[in-house]
Design an enzyme around this catalytic site. Structure first.
Site: not given
Ligand code: GDP
Lengths: 634, 301
Positions: A34, A37, A40, A113-114, A167, A543
């Site tokens: 999330s 958390d 990074s 990843t975000p 964490n 035609s």
């Protein structure tokens, strides 16, 4: 270069070092969890502790920390990896970033990843190439919806190894009770996701506990640090033991006597002399020559980028596969797949997309959305569409057969993406479950088959393109070229040509005015049936009379009749005279010949007016194709 | 020959796959050849990808007219020896206006002679895919770049709307005027590049190796005085010093480092103990925070 190669002591040390480096394996993993958390921070910590931060980066980090940091006076390690300006300002990671670091034991590629829900697609992107996922949870918060969602996506994309990083353990007083409670909760949730291993580690990314060094503050924890574990974990990739899968990516034709098939082995191995089979045709040939990453070789194995030369002229093009004769992939145009949706335009059953596998491409339709998966409860919910970030199970039908394996057996031959046909956005990703036999996918009772359904399955809008013009004006030439183009583009077409119809259906009719009208009426009816069948119907008839052309227009629905005037001056037609008819008519040998002794009524408002003088037939056919595309007919 | 299963072989395979994907799916690809070590590696990979044929696309060098002379010599020699199709583009408007890094500063010079020049060249030839040598380990915003990076018809990059890149399936579809920048070296690190150059014996511009060269100390940078277009300021003098370059670009904007590293082994050893990152020698990154990302949005690599 040789001049620089005076290998002194330093040179030899370095060579040894580099050889060791070269033999290291690579572990690709992703971090997820999330927002806030600490992903990074954790990656920053790994880079920092493995000494991958240079002095100038540290200096700019200190400056950045003062400007954007969230850690007060301390260095904010997260800023090392939050690259894009927008995210620095918002303080969140908005896009997947790839990071590299190495220890003496291994080389690592990390996909960061975000956490925000709207960026789930980036998590799936990171997971698609990773072998292991580090799932972070904040010790104060425990397992959250994002934790479940991300674990589920990791599992969906075939990741079999999980590290649960509990964490911010510093913020719960390094409490074992909290840790145990979280891992119990996680395990309860994760059984059924098919993970082979789950390893839980209590850590503080910010202060470094159990990241690279064992923490004295978690004396109750006896397991490895994160880095120790990452250095030693064994992840098995689908390798050389699996059957040969060689998706052909590119046909290398250096000259007329060299024809090689280039691609990357998705699994298995191949040697000179082996028999391989073309997946879509079943034709067999022997491998005569292997060029393995630029060099002549006797064999090649999973992961190698090679060019194969076969001993027989077999038809193979991009999108096909060369495979083991005794263990072949599925070749089908209907299958069931799990889909993760990325686009802000929802996935809709019945809409057509471009489906792209590793090297193949076809248009495809979701024939049925079976259910949507609730990522919290894993319940199957009925759904009419899949919104962005939703996951569902669908039946898919492709326009041409595709060669594939189940995703669970091969991540590279069982995967595809769906591309929006208009915006070209990568709209979703799919993992194939199994092929469907046609019968099992057709729900007769539910379908009232009509014109629009027939057309939908062909991914086109049926229409009559009515070519009118003098004999020899170029109607048939342009009609044939156009049909070829449409056909290559996968469109379903047919041509009704004046001469041919007169030989069959209308062979009882002559060239009097009444017969000419009847001729057109019949052709109009046939064209209408063709449109009912969903076809793009090209009618190539002189035609000459406006009234008859209008009569046919009125038989069709709005936008189903396109009058195309092939405009070539009479003199030019006489000059071309491809069948020698004008010569005979002018001598009076043929009666009632249009333009000679029978009138041609020029269209007053043709939908498309093509002047042939000064334009090549190809150009005119192109123009027509573009016209049709722009208006959504094909 | 690289060891089987080694990470360099994996990287090599991945890059070859990317080259072929582009050749198979685009109508007019081009390789942007910048003559540096990364370009040298790309060149080798492109040769391998299509062997025994030649790469089925031309190589484009955007010449700012301020490149080191040795770079230009090297470029022409490589084109001759390997027989690839070399295109050189110079922004003639910039030349006419006398744009140069000394009077106009690095930002303006780079923008006009490199960014604008590149756009001109891409528009002139109508390339729909262009290979670049950027690596994700180089700089923060590059870490988020896709391997196939979409550009709109103004060559702009929108970091918030990047196409998700799943497995090794690449979305190569572009509309009219749009294009893709392709980065086959995305997953290589600087160390990988050097290792590969060494193991594969890849020729590189001699400026990477230490030698006595005439340099001027200016704004904290050692600038090689490659020709007399560089006027000395008061108090400046040219010294012969033992220097080399970690990265190559326009000579007035590329700082040399003092070094004795005359062999690849010595370069790698120096690199491993270095305390500054590779891009530090490039003036353009330091101008403002996030400057690389800005440049990329404008179409710089
Ligand atoms: N006390 C404490 N704070 C942490 C820890 N890890 C991260 N943080 C802080 O949590 C906040 C969010 O971290 P960040 O790495 O940006 O989270 P991301 O959104 O998951 O990338 C920052 O203020 C970090 O300094 C930890 O282990 N302990």
């Amino acid at each position: 270069m040789a001049a620089h190669r005076d290998i002194k002591a330093i040179g030899e040390d370095m060579r040894r070092f580099l050889t060791e480096q070269e033999e290291k394996s690579t572990l690709r993993f992703l971090t997820c969890g999330s927002v806030d958390d600490g992903k990074s921070t954790l990656i920053g910590r790994l880079l920092y502790d493995t000494k991958l931060i240079f002095e100038d980066q540290l200096a700019s980090l200190e400056a950045d920390s003062r400007k954007h940091g969230t850690t007060g006076e301390d260095i904010d390690l997260a800023l090392l990896v939050d690259g894009l300006e927008a995210e620095r300002e918002q303080g969140i990671t908005i896009d997947v970033a790839y990071r590299f670091f190495a220890t003496p034991a291994r080389r690592f590629i990390v996909a960061d990843t975000p956490g925000h829900e709207q960026y789930t697609r980036n998590m799936a992107t990171g997971a698609s190439t990773a072998d292991l996922a580090v799932v972070l949870v904040d010790a104060r918060q425990g397992v959250l919806q994002q934790t479940r969602r991300h674990s589920f996506i990791a599992s969906l994309l075939g990741i079999r190894h999980i590290v649960l990083a509990v964490n911010k353990i510093d913020l719960v007083d390094f409490s074992q009770t909290v840790f145990d409670k979280i891992i119990a909760e996680y395990r309860a949730f994760a059984t059924g996701l098919g993970f082979e291993t789950i390893v839980e580690i209590p850590m503080s990314a910010r202060f470094g506990d159990n990241v690279t060094a064992r923490s004295a503050r978690t004396g109750w924890y006896g397991g490895p640090t994160l880095l120790e574990y990452l250095e030693t974990v064994i992840v098995s990739a689908p390798g050389a033991d699996n059957p040969l899968r060689f998706p052909v990516q590119y046909v290398n034709r250096r000259n007329s006597d060299f024809r090689g098939f280039s691609g990357t082995l998705a699994s298995g191995s191949v040697s000179v002399g082996d028999t391989v089979v073309v997946a879509k045709s079943g034709k067999a040939a022997k491998v005569r020559r292997i060029i393995n990453q630029g060099e002549e070789a006797n064999d090649a194995t999973s992961g190698d980028a090679v060019t194969l030369v076969l001993d027989a002229e077999v038809e193979v093009s991009r999108g096909n596969m060369l495979v083991a004769p005794d263990n072949r992939p599925h070749v089908a145009d209907q299958f069931m797949a799990k889909i993760v949706w990325f686009d802000d335009h929802a996935l809709l059953p019945g809409r057509s997309y471009i489906l792209r596998t590793q090297s193949d491409q076809s248009t495809a339709t979701i024939t049925e959305l079976k259910y949507r998966v609730d990522v919290n409860t894993f319940a199957h919910d009925a759904a009419k569409s899949l919104e962005m970030n939703e996951i569902g199970v669908c039946n898919i039908s492709t326009q041409a057969p595709v060669a594939f394996d189940e995703y669970s057996k091969n991540r590279y031959t069982g995967a595809f993406v769906l591309i929006d046909r208009i915006t070209n956005a990568t709209a979703g990703a799919g993992m194939i479950e199994f092929p469907l036999r046609r019968a099992s996918n057709v729900h007769l009772q539910a379908l009232d088959v009509n014109k629009s359904l027939r057309a939908e399955i062909k991914h086109q809008k049926p229409v009559v393109l009515w070519f009118t013009g003098l004999s020899g004006s170029g109607k048939s030439t342009i009609a044939n070229l156009l049909e070829k183009k449409l056909h290559v583009g996968g469109r379903h077409t047919t041509i009704l040509d004046g001469d041919n119809v007169r030989h069959g259906l209308n062979r009882d009719l002559g060239f009097t005015e009444e017969d000419r009208v009847e001729n057109i009426r019949r052709v109009g009816e046939v064209a209408k049936l063709m449109v009912e069948a969903g076809l793009i119907t090209i009618v190539s008839f002189i035609s000459p009379f406006r009234a008859e052309r209008r009569m046919v227009r009125e038989m069709m629905e709005e936008n189903e009749f396109i009058e195309v005037f092939i405009d070539t001056p009479f003199e030019e037609c006489v000059k071309r005279d491809p069948k020698g008819l004008y010569a005979r008519a002018l001598k009076g040998e043929i009666k009632n010949f249009t333009g000679v002794d029978s009138p041609y009524e020029v269209p007053e408002r043709a939908d498309i007016h093509l002047q042939t003088v000064g334009h090549a037939p190809e150009e005119l056919a192109d123009k027509l194709e573009i016209w049709l595309k722009e208006r959504g007919y094909c | 020959m690289l060891a089987p299963n080694s990470h360099l072989r994996q990287l090599e395979a991945e890059s070859i796959h990317i080259f072929r994907e582009v050749a198979a799916s685009f109508s007019k690809p081009v390789m942007l050849y910048s003559i540096g070590k990364d370009s040298s590696v790309m060149l080798r990979l492109a040769m391998k990808a299509f062997y025994p044929a030649k790469p089925p696309f031309p190589f484009l060098h955007v010449d700012t007219t301020w490149k080191f002379r040795e770079m230009i010599e090297f470029r022409d020699r490589m084109a001759r020896e390997l027989g690839f199709d070399l295109l050189v583009h110079i922004n003639e408007d910039g030349v006419r206006d006398g744009i140069n890094p000394f009077d106009h500063g690095s930002n303006t010079h780079t923008h006009i002679m490199k960014t604008v020049a590149l756009r001109q060249a891409l528009d002139k030839y109508g390339f729909d895919a262009a290979f670049g040598g950027a690596r994700r380990d180089e700089e923060k915003s590059r870490a988020k770049e896709r391997i196939f990076s979409f550009r709109d018809s103004n060559h702009g990059w929108d970091p918030k709307h990047q196409r998700p890149e799943m497995w090794n399936i690449y979305n190569t579809r572009v509309g009219a005027g749009e294009s893709i920048r392709v980065f086959p070296l995305s997953n290589w690190t600087e160390l990988d590049i050097w290792q590969y150059i060494m193991l594969e014996d890849i020729p590189i511009v001699p400026l990477y190796f230490a030698a006595k060269r005439p340099v001027v100390e200016r704004d904290g940078m050692l600038v090689l005085r490659d020709d007399d277009r560089m006027k000395l300021r008061d108090g400046e003098q040219v010294d012969e010093r033992m220097v080399r370059f970690r990265t190559l670009g326009c000579y007035p904007l590329t700082g040399a480092i003092e070094s004795d590293a005359k062999t690849l082994e010595a370069i790698v050893s120096e690199m491993l103990t270095a305390r500054t990152s590779e891009r530090q020698g490039r003036l353009i990154d330091r101008d403002e925070a996030g400057s690389m990302e800005k440049k990329k949005r404008e179409g710089y690599f």
